[in-house]
Enzyme design. Structure first.
Site, PDB file in Angstrom:
ATOM      1  N   THR A  70     -62.352 -33.797 -77.519  1.00 51.01           N
ATOM      2  CA  THR A  70     -61.302 -34.760 -77.813  1.00 51.01           C
ATOM      3  C   THR A  70     -60.495 -35.166 -76.586  1.00 51.01           C
ATOM      4  OG1 THR A  70     -59.139 -34.926 -78.906  1.00 51.01           O
ATOM      5  CG2 THR A  70     -59.964 -32.715 -78.568  1.00 51.01           C
ATOM      6  N   GLU A  99     -57.496 -35.232 -76.556  1.00 47.01           N
ATOM      7  CA  GLU A  99     -56.318 -34.347 -76.509  1.00 47.01           C
ATOM      8  C   GLU A  99     -56.440 -33.333 -75.370  1.00 47.01           C
ATOM      9  OE1 GLU A  99     -53.265 -34.023 -78.507  1.00 47.01           O
ATOM     10  OE2 GLU A  99     -53.835 -36.110 -78.579  1.00 47.01           O
ATOM     11  N   TYR A 132     -53.870 -27.359 -80.937  1.00 44.76           N
ATOM     12  CA  TYR A 132     -55.142 -28.033 -81.213  1.00 44.76           C
ATOM     13  C   TYR A 132     -55.891 -28.305 -79.910  1.00 44.76           C
ATOM     14  CZ  TYR A 132     -58.293 -31.952 -82.307  1.00 44.76           C
ATOM     15  OH  TYR A 132     -59.381 -32.772 -82.412  1.00 44.76           O
ATOM     16  N   LYS A 192     -59.417 -26.694 -78.637  1.00 45.92           N
ATOM     17  CA  LYS A 192     -60.559 -27.568 -78.350  1.00 45.92           C
ATOM     18  C   LYS A 192     -61.041 -27.415 -76.909  1.00 45.92           C
ATOM     19  CE  LYS A 192     -61.635 -30.071 -82.077  1.00 45.92           C
ATOM     20  NZ  LYS A 192     -63.000 -30.329 -82.566  1.00 45.92           N
TER      21      LYS A 192
END
Ligand code: NAP
Ligand code: F7E
Length: 375
Positions: free
Chosen positions: A132, A134, A161, A165
Site C-alpha cells: 500500500t 500507506e 496499519y 503492511k
C-alpha cells in the site's frame, strides 16, 4: 485450468478480482471468515449454486491468524497463484486495534509465504501481496525529483496499519530473495468503487451525497478535508494485480493515477453529480459546506442548507497528508492502461449510490420490490 486462491475475497478488491479470474477461465478458491451475519454480499452474484458441477468458485472458511488452516487450504487447492488481499484495511481503526492488525496484516503475510514454502510449492505458486501507498506516509522529502512516490522512494509509515503492511512488504521481498519464490508486492494507491467499504472517505461521501439529495439525511460529518489522495478505480487495479503475476520476473510495482485531489474536492465533485454546487465557508474544525445552487429539479435541496461539518473525532493521531504515485514502471513494462479517471470514478460511485438509496427510500415508504427492481 489455472487455479487461484484469494484471501479477502469478500472485500472490495477480492470481489472484482474473483470476477476477473472467473472470466479468464480460472478455478477460484477464496477464504472467507465465519461471521454471525452473511458477509458474501459482494460475491453472491458469482456464487449462485455451490453444487453445480461447473461452479468454478469455492469458498473455504479461514483466517489469516490461523497458520494450520491456511496451510491446509493451500495444500487442498494447490494454487498456481495466491492473491493475499485479506487485511484489516482501515487506517483509523488500526489505531484502536494495533496488535490485531500486526497479526493479520503483518504476520498473516508470513503465514501464507511460509505455508507455500513448507508445502514445497515455491516453484509452482506465484504470490501477490497487497502492499500500500500507506508505506510512504506522505513525507514530502521522500518524493522523487518529479514529485511522486515510486518503487525507489523511502518508506515512513504513519499508522499501525502502515507499520504492519511494511512487515508484509519486506517479508514478501525476503522470501523472493531467500527462496527464489515468485512473490511480488503491488504498492497500490487508494482505489475505490461502488463496492468500497462504507466507512472509507469516498464511499462515505457518495452515500451521504445521495441520501442528502433524496432528503434521507441532513448532513455529513467528516474529518480532515485537506488530506490529498491519489484515487483510482478498483477495477483497473485488480487487473494490474493479475498482470503482475503474469510478468516474466517477480518484482514490486507502484499502481497509481499520478494525480492527487483533496477530500474537499471529492465532496464538491460528488455533489456536482446531483446538480448541486457547494460553497465552503470557515476554516479547520469550523469549516462547513453550504448549498449554493441546485440545478437538478429532481433534488429539491434548499439553498443555503448546511450539508457538511467537520467532526474532529475523525482526525487521526498521525495523518498522511498527501499521496501521489508514479505508475510509469507498470505502464511501460506491463502495458497497464487504466480505463477510469477520477471523474468517471465519482460518476460510477454516485450512480450506484443514488440507485441504492432510491431503493432504500422506496422500501422505507412501504414499497415492495424484488432485489433487481432498481437494476
Ligand atoms: P476490504 O474491502 O477491507 O477487504 C478486506 C478483506 O480482508 C475482506 O474480505 C475481509 O473479510 C478480509 N479479512 C479481514 N480480516 C481478515 C482475517 N483476519 N483473515 C482473513 N481475511 C480477513 O479491503 P480492499 O479495499 O478490498 O483491499 C484489499 C487489500 O488491499 C487489503 O489488504 C488492503 O489493505 C490493501 N490495499 C487496499 C487499498 C485500497 O485503496 N482499497 C490500497 C492499498 C492496499 P470480511 O469481509 O469478513 O471483513
Ligand atoms: O481516508 C481523510 C482521512 O479512510 C482517506 C485504505 O484502503 O487507502 C485507504 O486508506 C483520507 C484520510 O483511506 C474522513 O483522514 C477525512 O486522510 O478513505 P480513507 P486511507 O486512510 O487513505 C490506503 C492506500 C490503504 O491501503 C488502506 O487500506 O480521508 N478523511 N474525513 C476521512 N477518512 C475517513 N475514513 N472518514 C472520514 O470521515
Amino acid at each position: 485450468m489455472k487455479v487461484a486462491l484469494i484471501t479477502g475475497i469478500t472485500g472490495q478488491d477480492g470481489s472484482y478480482l474473483a470476477e476477473l479470474l472467473l472470466e479468464k477461465g480460472y478455478m477460484v478458491h477464496g477464504i472467507k471468515r465465519r461471521s454471525s451475519l452473511f458477509n458474501t454480499d459482494r460475491i453472491d452474484h458469482l456464487y449462485q449454486d455451490p453444487h453445480h458441477p461447473k461452479q468454478r468458485l469455492k469458498l473455504h472458511y479461514g483466517d489469516l491468524t490461523d497458520s494450520m488452516n491456511l496451510t491446509r487450504i493451500i495444500e487442498e487447492c494447490q494454487p498456481d497463484e495466491i492473491y493475499n488481499l485479506g487485511a484489516m484495511s482501515h487506517v483509523k481503526v488500526s489505531f484502536d486495534t494495533p496488535e490485531y492488525v500486526g497479526n493479520v496484516d503483518g504476520l498473516g503475510t508470513l503465514r501464507i509465504l511460509e505455508a507455500v514454502r513448507l508445502l514445497g510449492l515455491e516453484k509452482k505458486t506465484r504470490i501477490y501481496q497487497a502492499s500500500t501507498s500507506e508505506l510512504y506516509g506522505g513525507l514530502a522529502e521522500n518524493k522523487n525529483e518529479r514529485g511522486f512516490y515510486d518503487e525507489n522512494s523511502p518508506f515512513y509509515p504513519r499508522s499501525p496499519y502502515g507499520v504492519a503492511k511494511i512487515y508484509g512488504f519486506w517479508i514478501t521481498k525476503n522470501y523472493r530473495e531467500a527462496y527464489n519464490m515468485f512473490a511480488c508486492n503491488g504498492i497500490l494507491f487508494n482505489h475505490e468503487s461502488p463496492r468500497r467499504g462504507e466507512t472509507f472517505v469516498t464511499r462515505k461521501i457518495t452515500r451521504a451525497t445521495a441520501r442528502i439529495a433524496l432528503g434521507l439525511q441532513d448532513k455529513v460529518y467528516l474529518g480532515n478535508l485537506d488530506a490529498k489522495r491519489d484515487w483510482g478505480h478498483a477495477k483497473d487495479y485488480v487487473r494490474m494485480m493479475w498482470m503482475i503475476l503474469q510478468a516474466d520476473k517477480a518484482e514490486d510495482w507502484v499502481i497509481a493515477t499520478g494525480k492527487t485531489t483533496t477530500v474537499r474536492e471529492f465532496v464538491r465533485m460528488s455533489f456536482a453529480e446531483v446538480g448541486v454546487e457547494l460553497e465552503f465557508k470557515g476554516k479547520g474544525v469550523d469549516e462547513k459546506a453550504l448549498v449554493k445552487k441546485c440545478n437538478n429539479p429532481e433534488y429539491q435541496i434548499e439553498i443555503g442548507k448546511e450539508v457538511l461539518s467537520v467532526d474532529p473525532s475523525y482526525f487521526r493521531p498521525t495523518e498522511v497528508d498527501l499521496l501521489i504515485g508514479d505508475p510509469t514502471k507498470a505502464k511501460e513494462k506491463l502495458g497497464w492502461v487504466p480505463d477510469y479517471d477520477l471523474k468517471d470514478l465519482v460518476e460510477d460511485m454516485m450512480r450506484s449510490d443514488i440507485k441504492l438509496m432510491k431503493k432504500d427510500q422506496y422500501l422505507k415508504n412501504g414499497g415492495y420490490t424484488t432485489l433487481n427492481y432498481f437494476e
